[in-house]
Write a protein that holds these residues in place. Structure first.
Motif, PDB file in Angstrom:
ATOM      1  N   GLN A  71      16.922 -67.692 -22.561  1.00 37.91           N
ATOM      2  CA  GLN A  71      17.649 -66.644 -21.820  1.00 37.91           C
ATOM      3  C   GLN A  71      18.625 -67.250 -20.818  1.00 37.91           C
ATOM      4  N   ARG A  72      18.168 -68.284 -20.110  1.00 35.56           N
ATOM      5  CA  ARG A  72      19.011 -68.947 -19.095  1.00 35.56           C
ATOM      6  C   ARG A  72      20.198 -69.654 -19.764  1.00 35.56           C
ATOM      7  N   ALA A  73      19.940 -70.314 -20.887  1.00 35.71           N
ATOM      8  CA  ALA A  73      21.022 -71.002 -21.611  1.00 35.71           C
ATOM      9  C   ALA A  73      22.107 -69.999 -21.998  1.00 35.71           C
ATOM     10  N   VAL A  74      21.676 -68.847 -22.477  1.00 30.69           N
ATOM     11  CA  VAL A  74      22.634 -67.831 -22.940  1.00 30.69           C
ATOM     12  C   VAL A  74      23.354 -67.171 -21.754  1.00 30.69           C
ATOM     13  N   GLU A  75      22.617 -66.945 -20.655  1.00 34.18           N
ATOM     14  CA  GLU A  75      23.260 -66.368 -19.451  1.00 34.18           C
ATOM     15  C   GLU A  75      24.404 -67.266 -18.983  1.00 34.18           C
ATOM     16  N   VAL A  76      24.149 -68.582 -18.974  1.00 36.57           N
ATOM     17  CA  VAL A  76      25.143 -69.509 -18.394  1.00 36.57           C
ATOM     18  C   VAL A  76      26.228 -69.883 -19.400  1.00 36.57           C
ATOM     19  N   PHE A  77      25.826 -70.174 -20.643  1.00 31.56           N
ATOM     20  CA  PHE A  77      26.802 -70.703 -21.611  1.00 31.56           C
ATOM     21  C   PHE A  77      27.189 -69.711 -22.714  1.00 31.56           C
ATOM     22  N   GLY A  78      26.535 -68.541 -22.724  1.00 31.93           N
ATOM     23  CA  GLY A  78      26.987 -67.480 -23.626  1.00 31.93           C
ATOM     24  C   GLY A  78      26.387 -67.469 -25.014  1.00 31.93           C
ATOM     25  N   ARG A  79      25.753 -68.559 -25.435  1.00 31.26           N
ATOM     26  CA  ARG A  79      25.209 -68.602 -26.789  1.00 31.26           C
ATOM     27  C   ARG A  79      24.245 -69.779 -26.931  1.00 31.26           C
ATOM     28  N   LEU A  80      23.639 -69.869 -28.108  1.00 33.63           N
ATOM     29  CA  LEU A  80      22.776 -71.017 -28.419  1.00 33.63           C
ATOM     30  C   LEU A  80      23.073 -71.462 -29.850  1.00 33.63           C
ATOM     31  N   ASP A  81      23.174 -72.778 -30.050  1.00 32.69           N
ATOM     32  CA  ASP A  81      23.431 -73.300 -31.403  1.00 32.69           C
ATOM     33  C   ASP A  81      22.357 -74.263 -31.889  1.00 32.69           C
ATOM     34  N   VAL A  82      21.796 -75.028 -30.950  1.00 36.48           N
ATOM     35  CA  VAL A  82      20.812 -76.052 -31.323  1.00 36.48           C
ATOM     36  C   VAL A  82      19.669 -76.019 -30.320  1.00 36.48           C
ATOM     37  N   PHE A  83      18.428 -76.081 -30.827  1.00 39.09           N
ATOM     38  CA  PHE A  83      17.270 -76.145 -29.932  1.00 39.09           C
ATOM     39  C   PHE A  83      16.429 -77.338 -30.373  1.00 39.09           C
ATOM     40  N   VAL A  84      16.274 -78.315 -29.481  1.00 38.60           N
ATOM     41  CA  VAL A  84      15.507 -79.519 -29.817  1.00 38.60           C
ATOM     42  C   VAL A  84      14.138 -79.441 -29.140  1.00 38.60           C
ATOM     43  N   ASN A  85      13.100 -79.291 -29.950  1.00 38.04           N
ATOM     44  CA  ASN A  85      11.709 -79.268 -29.463  1.00 38.04           C
ATOM     45  C   ASN A  85      11.245 -80.714 -29.306  1.00 38.04           C
ATOM     46  N   ASN A  86      11.680 -81.344 -28.213  1.00 35.43           N
ATOM     47  CA  ASN A  86      11.400 -82.775 -28.036  1.00 35.43           C
ATOM     48  C   ASN A  86      10.134 -83.072 -27.239  1.00 35.43           C
TER      49      ASN A  86
END
Ligand SMILES: NC(=O)C1=CN([C@@H]2O[C@H](COP(=O)(O)OP(=O)(O)OC[C@H]3O[C@@H](n4cnc5c(N)ncnc54)[C@H](O)[C@@H]3O)[C@@H](O)[C@H]2O)C=CC1
Ligand SMILES: CC(=O)C(C)=O
Length: 257
Positions: A71-86
């Motif tokens: 949610q925070r990633a999208v609030e700040v940058f508008g979208r999500l493309d890659v999620f790394v479960n590191n």
């Protein structure tokens, strides 16, 4: 339009190397870690390179934290493309000595954390109706099973299995799920593994376990975070669009699958 990548457990170690590399690749980067200080220092370093980055402290084993992270990633940058479960932790002990708390902690971070991160990312990709990439930290211990690392190995076998099954469920939504399987990298994790192994084996001195494991690497040196980041960079890029459901080994020649 810049793409956006979230990397869990990127306050240090391999995750930090991955965050730095994805920033150089042109991603807007979201650094996550349970350790707030580590989040801040990684964010400051990446920012100093002139890249767009934010930090979000959180615990991957908590489903709510993972959804708030996206949610925070999208609030700040508008979208999500890659999620790394590191993010992941080690457990170094003969399995006969493992107690309930250690076992629950390892599975809740290494396995539940990957499941919750994948759920949070996939829901966002579906909402966006966009291509998405989920990239999981597995290990050579997800292909081979090691003494003293038995429960850790079990968590990484679970990550490999979940990578396969979630790739099958998510392919219809244009979402790829793959895993990177590092070998022996000299991060804080291996400092702990070495320390614990040395306690159990009388013939070993500090540094010996790391030397013994890395001594068998065909390419003649332990792994660096950059080696792992090279593979993750590829898996995050369009060049890997025809790959899904794979757990790819990057170990300098140690385990052959
Ligand atoms: N170092 C190695 O040789 C290998 C590492 N791996 C895997 O790569 C991943 C990264 O490993 P390293 O960088 O070596 O580990 P590390 O221990 O050096 O760093 C892990 C980071 O994850 C963070 N973290 C721990 N628990 C967390 C939680 N609940 N929520 C959010 N963040 C959390 C830590 O604070 C730390 O910054 C792990 O999943 C590990 O199992 C796999 C194969 C080999
Ligand atoms: C830490 C780890 O996954 C190994 C196999 O070294």
């Amino acid at each position: 339009m810049s793409k956006v990548a979230v990397i869990t457990g990127s306050g240090g170690g391999l995750g930090k190397g991955i965050a730095e590399r994805l920033a150089k690749d042109g991603f807007k980067v979201v650094v996550n870690d349970i350790n707030a200080e580590a989040v801040n220092s990684t964010v400051e370093e990446i920012k100093a390179g002139g890249y767009e980055v934010i930090g979000v402290q959180g615990d991957v084993s908590k489903k709510e934290h993972q959804f708030l992270l996206v949610q925070r990633a999208v609030e700040v940058f508008g979208r999500l493309d890659v999620f790394v479960n590191n993010a992941g932790i080690d457990v170094v002990t003969p399995f006969l000595d493992v107690d309930e708390a250690q076992l629950n902690k390892a599975f809740s971070i290494n396995v539940n954390g990957v499941v919750f991160g994948t759920q949070a990312a996939a829901e966002q990709f579906k909402k966006q109706e966009s291509k998405g990439k989920i990239i999981n930290a597995c290990s050579i211990a997800g292909h081979e099973s090691y003494e003293m690392l038995s429960t850790y190995s079990a968590t990484k076998h679970a990550v490999k299995s979940f990578t396969h099954s979630s790739a099958k469920e998510l392919a219809p939504y244009n979402i790829r799920v793959n895993a990177y399987c590092p070998g022996v990298a000299g991060t804080a994790m291996w400092d702990r593994i070495d320390e614990e192994m040395v306690k159990y084996y009388d013939h070993m001195e500090p540094g010996d376990a790391f030397k013994e494991f890395s001594g068998n690497i065909l390419l003649g040196r332990p792994q660096e975070p950059e080696d792992v980041a090279n593979l993750v960079s590829f898996l995050a890029s369009d060049d890997s669009d025809y790959i899904t459901g794979q757990a790819i080994v990057t170990d300098g020649g140690l385990v052959f699958r």
